[in-house]
Design an enzyme around this catalytic site. Structure first.
Site, PDB file in Angstrom:
ATOM      1  N   HIS A  10       5.360 -12.473  -0.522  1.00 45.14           N
ATOM      2  CA  HIS A  10       5.878 -11.102  -1.142  1.00 45.14           C
ATOM      3  C   HIS A  10       5.033  -9.779  -0.235  1.00 45.14           C
ATOM      4  O   HIS A  10       5.697  -8.842  -0.386  1.00 45.14           O
ATOM      5  CB  HIS A  10       5.501 -11.075  -2.550  1.00 45.14           C
ATOM      6  CG  HIS A  10       4.342 -10.590  -2.695  1.00 45.14           C
ATOM      7  ND1 HIS A  10       2.842 -11.419  -2.963  1.00 45.14           N
ATOM      8  CD2 HIS A  10       3.733  -9.302  -3.369  1.00 45.14           C
ATOM      9  CE1 HIS A  10       1.756 -10.571  -3.262  1.00 45.14           C
ATOM     10  NE2 HIS A  10       2.568  -9.093  -3.331  1.00 45.14           N
TER      11      HIS A  10
ATOM     12  N   ASN B   7      -2.527   0.107 -10.543  1.00 49.03           N
ATOM     13  CA  ASN B   7      -3.926  -0.752 -10.182  1.00 49.03           C
ATOM     14  C   ASN B   7      -4.506  -0.161  -9.076  1.00 49.03           C
ATOM     15  O   ASN B   7      -5.754   0.286  -9.166  1.00 49.03           O
ATOM     16  CB  ASN B   7      -3.426  -2.203 -10.094  1.00 49.03           C
ATOM     17  CG  ASN B   7      -4.643  -2.792  -9.200  1.00 49.03           C
ATOM     18  OD1 ASN B   7      -5.599  -3.046 -10.006  1.00 49.03           O
ATOM     19  ND2 ASN B   7      -4.176  -3.629  -8.239  1.00 49.03           N
ATOM     20  N   GLN B   8      -3.635   0.158  -8.051  1.00 49.29           N
ATOM     21  CA  GLN B   8      -4.245   0.813  -6.951  1.00 49.29           C
ATOM     22  C   GLN B   8      -3.894   2.423  -6.765  1.00 49.29           C
ATOM     23  O   GLN B   8      -3.123   3.003  -6.428  1.00 49.29           O
ATOM     24  CB  GLN B   8      -3.784   0.373  -5.343  1.00 49.29           C
ATOM     25  CG  GLN B   8      -3.861  -1.339  -5.293  1.00 49.29           C
ATOM     26  CD  GLN B   8      -3.425  -1.512  -4.109  1.00 49.29           C
ATOM     27  OE1 GLN B   8      -3.571  -0.853  -2.842  1.00 49.29           O
ATOM     28  NE2 GLN B   8      -2.794  -3.017  -3.744  1.00 49.29           N
TER      29      GLN B   8
ATOM     30  N   TYR C  81      -9.688 -14.280 -10.089  1.00 47.19           N
ATOM     31  CA  TYR C  81      -8.535 -13.463  -9.522  1.00 47.19           C
ATOM     32  C   TYR C  81      -7.923 -14.182  -8.488  1.00 47.19           C
ATOM     33  O   TYR C  81      -8.541 -14.930  -7.597  1.00 47.19           O
ATOM     34  CB  TYR C  81      -9.086 -12.091  -8.918  1.00 47.19           C
ATOM     35  CG  TYR C  81      -8.197 -11.277  -8.364  1.00 47.19           C
ATOM     36  CD1 TYR C  81      -7.191 -10.598  -9.082  1.00 47.19           C
ATOM     37  CD2 TYR C  81      -7.974 -11.067  -7.109  1.00 47.19           C
ATOM     38  CE1 TYR C  81      -6.060  -9.823  -8.527  1.00 47.19           C
ATOM     39  CE2 TYR C  81      -7.033 -10.446  -6.511  1.00 47.19           C
ATOM     40  CZ  TYR C  81      -6.071  -9.746  -7.273  1.00 47.19           C
ATOM     41  OH  TYR C  81      -5.040  -9.039  -6.758  1.00 47.19           O
TER      42      TYR C  81
ATOM     43  N   ARG D 179     -18.975  26.453  30.111  1.00 45.94           N
ATOM     44  CA  ARG D 179     -20.035  26.791  29.735  1.00 45.94           C
ATOM     45  C   ARG D 179     -20.588  26.079  28.433  1.00 45.94           C
ATOM     46  O   ARG D 179     -21.797  25.321  28.290  1.00 45.94           O
ATOM     47  CB  ARG D 179     -20.516  28.132  29.469  1.00 45.94           C
ATOM     48  CG  ARG D 179     -22.073  28.552  29.136  1.00 45.94           C
ATOM     49  CD  ARG D 179     -22.162  29.945  28.949  1.00 45.94           C
ATOM     50  NE  ARG D 179     -21.060  30.862  28.724  1.00 45.94           N
ATOM     51  CZ  ARG D 179     -21.318  31.959  27.671  1.00 45.94           C
ATOM     52  NH1 ARG D 179     -22.342  31.934  27.093  1.00 45.94           N
ATOM     53  NH2 ARG D 179     -20.176  32.553  27.415  1.00 45.94           N
TER      54      ARG D 179
ATOM     55  N   ASN E 149       1.153   0.243  -6.839  1.00 48.35           N
ATOM     56  CA  ASN E 149       0.990  -0.807  -7.492  1.00 48.35           C
ATOM     57  C   ASN E 149       0.849  -0.783  -8.993  1.00 48.35           C
ATOM     58  O   ASN E 149      -0.072  -1.599  -9.517  1.00 48.35           O
ATOM     59  CB  ASN E 149      -0.325  -1.424  -6.719  1.00 48.35           C
ATOM     60  CG  ASN E 149      -0.443  -2.905  -7.035  1.00 48.35           C
ATOM     61  OD1 ASN E 149      -1.563  -3.457  -7.157  1.00 48.35           O
ATOM     62  ND2 ASN E 149       0.550  -3.798  -6.646  1.00 48.35           N
TER      63      ASN E 149
END
Length: 502
Positions: free
Chosen positions: A83, A413-414, A55, A284, A410
Site C-alpha cells: 500500500h 495521525n501524522q 504496533y 575581501r 494520514n
C-alpha cells in the site's frame, strides 16, 4: 570530522559515503551485534506470547492502529509495502540507493528493531552482491520515516518493482525480478516486523542530505580555490586573508578558508598599487562567507552522523522494554537539509558576484567589459554571466525551507511532518546548478588570466582550465566549456579535501 555517540567515535560523513561505494562490502554481524539482535527478537516473541499489543504486528498501521492486524505476519508485511508503493518521479541515483540500504542495514543491526541476524544477513548478502533497488524520489512526508521510497526498495527486494544494474555501459534500470534472477538470488519475503523495521526509517532523506552536504563542502573548497586565483591575477590586497584577522574573531571556518586561500597565493604577494586598499566584499569577505558555510556544515555533520549511526524505528526494543515512540520522524534531517540549502545559496551567490566583478571594467583591473578582447564586435562572457544569474535565482527558489511547507496528513495521525526528502531533493537540484555557477566563474578566471598573460605560464589546475577555455578571439558557444570547467573544479576540490583528511 568525527562525531561522537555516548563518547564513541562514529567516523565522518566522508567515511560513510566511502563505505557504500560499489566495491565496498558490509561486514557480518559480530558477536555483540548478534546478541543484541537476538535479544530483541526474543523480547518481541515474549510480548506476543503474552498478548501484548505491538504496533504493526498485532495492530494495523498509522491511523488504523485501532484495528487488529492480519493473523498472518507475512500478509501483514506484504500489505505494508504494497500500500506504500505510491512513490513517483525519476529514480534516485544508484549511489544514493546503495547508501539508503546501507543506512537501513546499519539501523537494524543495532539490535533495537527485533530483526533476526539471519534476515539481516540475507539483505546484507544482496547488498554485497550489488543488488540496488530503483527508488522513486517523490511522495513521502518523511514523518513515519521515508515510507514510500523505502517501500519501493522493499518491493524491489521482493522481486517487484525495478532495480539498478551495472554494466559495461554504466547503470540501467531493469525489472527487479530479472536482477535477482541474474544474481541467482531468491526474492525476500517480508514479515510484518521486518517490513516495518525497513520502511520505518529516515534513510532516504538522510542519504540525499549526506550527499548534498558533501557536495556543498566541495563547492566551498572550489570557490576558495577560484578566489585565490582571482586575487592573485588582480593583485588584490592579501591582508584580507591574513591569519590574524581570523584569529581575533575566532571562527573556525573563517580561519580554515583563509588558510586555503593563503596556501594558493604567492608567498611574497603584495597588493598591486593600482588595486584598492579594500576589495569589494565578494573578494575581501570570502573567508567570512565561505567560513560561515563551513561552520554550518561542521555542525550539520555531527547531527547527520549521529542519525546514520542510530536506530530510526518504531517500536524499539531497549533493555528489556518494548517502547512505542517516534524515532522515524526526520526533523533532524529536515532542518539540516534546509540549512544546507541556505548555505549552498550563499556559495553560489558569492561565486556569481565574483564573476560579475571579473566582467566589470570598474573592478577587473582594466580588462575589457565581459572579458572580450573585441568589445562591441564580441560579447565575451555576457551570455555566461546572464545564465549564472538565472542559476542563482533558481537556486534561491529551490532553497526555500521545506520544513515551512508541512501539511498534516494520514487521518490526523501524522499531524506534524518534516518534509525532509522534499527539501533534500530540492537541494540536490540546487547543487547541480551551483556547480554550473562555479563553472561559469572558472571561465571568467580563465579569460581574465588569458588577458593578463598568465595562462601561458600556468601549471596544474590553471593550465587544465586554460585548455578547456582558450582565449576568446571571437565569440563561441560556451555551454560545454562551463560544464567541463565545472567538472574540473569538482575533481580538484575533491582531491584537495581528501588531502586535508590524510
Amino acid at each position: 570530522m568525527t562525531a561522537l555517540i555516548d563518547g564513541r567515535s562514529t567516523g565522518s560523513l566522508a567515511s560513510i559515503v566511502r563505505s557504500t561505494h560499489w566495491d565496498a562490502r558490509v561486514g557480518p554481524c559480530d558477536h555483540e551485534d548478534v546478541r543484541r539482535m537476538r535479544a530483541s527478537v526474543d523480547l518481541l516473541a515474549d510480548r506476543l506470547s503474552g498478548d501484548e499489543s505491538v504496533y504493526g504486528v498485532t495492530h494495523g498501521f498509522g491511523p488504523l492502529v485501532a484495528f487488529s492486524a492480519s493473523d498472518s505476519p507475512m500478509e501483514q508485511g506484504a500489505g505494508l509495502i504494497a500500500h506504500l508503493g505510491s512513490a513517483q518521479g525519476r529514480p534516485l541515483a544508484p549511489e544514493v540507493s546503495r547508501l539508503i540500504v546501507w543506512l537501513r542495514l546499519n539501523s537494524m543491526r543495532q539490535g533495537y528493531s527485533a530483526v533476526s541476524p539471519d534476515f539481516w544477513q540475507t539483505l546484507a548478502d544482496l547488498w554485497n552482491a550489488g543488488f540496488t533497488p530503483s527508488i522513486p524520489r517523490d511522495g513521502t512526508v518523511s514523518a513515519s520515516g521515508d515510507l514510500q521510497p523505502l517501500a519501493h526498495a522493499a518491493l524491489a527486494h521482493a522481486g517487484s518493482g525495478e532495480a539498478w544494474v551495472r554494466g559495461d555501459d554504466g547503470w540501467s534500470v531493469v525489472p527487479a525480478a530479472r536482477a535477482l534472477a541474474d544474481m541467482d538470488a531468491k526474492p525476500v519475503e517480508w514479515s510484518a516486523r521486518e517490513a516495518l523495521a525497513f520502511v520505518n526509517g529516515t534513510s532516504v532523506s538522510l542519504a540525499v542530505c549526506i550527499l548534498n552536504h558533501q557536495a556543498v563542502l566541495r563547492l566551498v573548497r572550489a570557490v576558495g580555490v577560484l578566489t585565490a586565483r582571482i586575487a592573485d591575477i588582480l593583485g588584490s590586497n592579501p591582508e584580507a586573508y591574513h591569519a590574524g584577522i581570523g584569529k581575533v574573531r575566532g571562527q573556525t571556518g573563517q580561519l580554515t578558508v583563509a588558510r586555503w586561500i593563503r596556501e594558493d597565493l604567492p608567498a611574497d604577494m603584495e597588493r598591486n598599487p593600482l588595486r584598492p586598499l579594500q576589495e569589494p566584499y565578494s573578494l575581501r569577505c570570502a573567508p567570512q562567507v565561505l567560513g560561515a558555510v563551513l561552520d554550518q556544515l561542521y555542525g550539520a555533520e555531527e547531527i547527520l552522523v549521529r542519525e546514520a549511526m542510530g536506530c530510526t524505528d518504531n517500536p524499539v526494543f531497549y533493555e528489556g522494554e518494548l517502547l512505542h515512540g517516534g524515532n522515524f520522524h526526520a526533523m533532524p534531517i529536515g532542518l539540516c537539509s534546509d540549512q544546507i540549502g541556505l548555505c549552498l545559496q550563499q556559495v553560489a551567490f558569492l561565486a556569481e558576484r565574483q564573476l560579475a566583478l571579473l566582467c566589470d571594467p570598474s573592478y577587473n583591473g582594466g580588462a575589457p567589459p565581459m572579458l572580450t578582447p573585441r568589445p562591441g564586435a564580441g560579447s565575451g562572457l555576457a551570455g555566461v554571466q546572464l545564465s549564472a544569474t538565472s542559476f542563482v535565482s533558481r537556486i534561491r527558489q529551490l532553497a526555500y525551507p521545506a520544513s515551512l511547507t508541512a501539511l498534516p496528513t494520514n487521518g490526523g495521525n501524522q499531524d506534524h511532518v518534516p518534509m525532509a526528502l522534499n527539501g533534500a531533493n530540492s537541494v540536490a537540484e540546487a547543487v547541480e546548478l551551483a556547480w554550473l555557477v562555479v563553472g561559469s566563474l572558472a571561465l571568467g578566471v580563465a579569460q581574465r588570466g588569458a588577458l593578463a598573460g598568465r595562462n601561458e605560464t600556468a601549471t596544474g589546475l590553471w593550465a587544465d582550465l586554460a585548455r578547456i577555455s582558450p582565449p576568446l578571439q571571437a565569440d563561441r558557444p560556451l555551454a560545454a566549456e562551463v560544464r567541463a570547467a565545472s567538472a574540473l573544479l569538482q575533481d580538484a576540490a575533491e582531491r584537495l579535501l581528501a588531502r586535508e583528511d590524510d
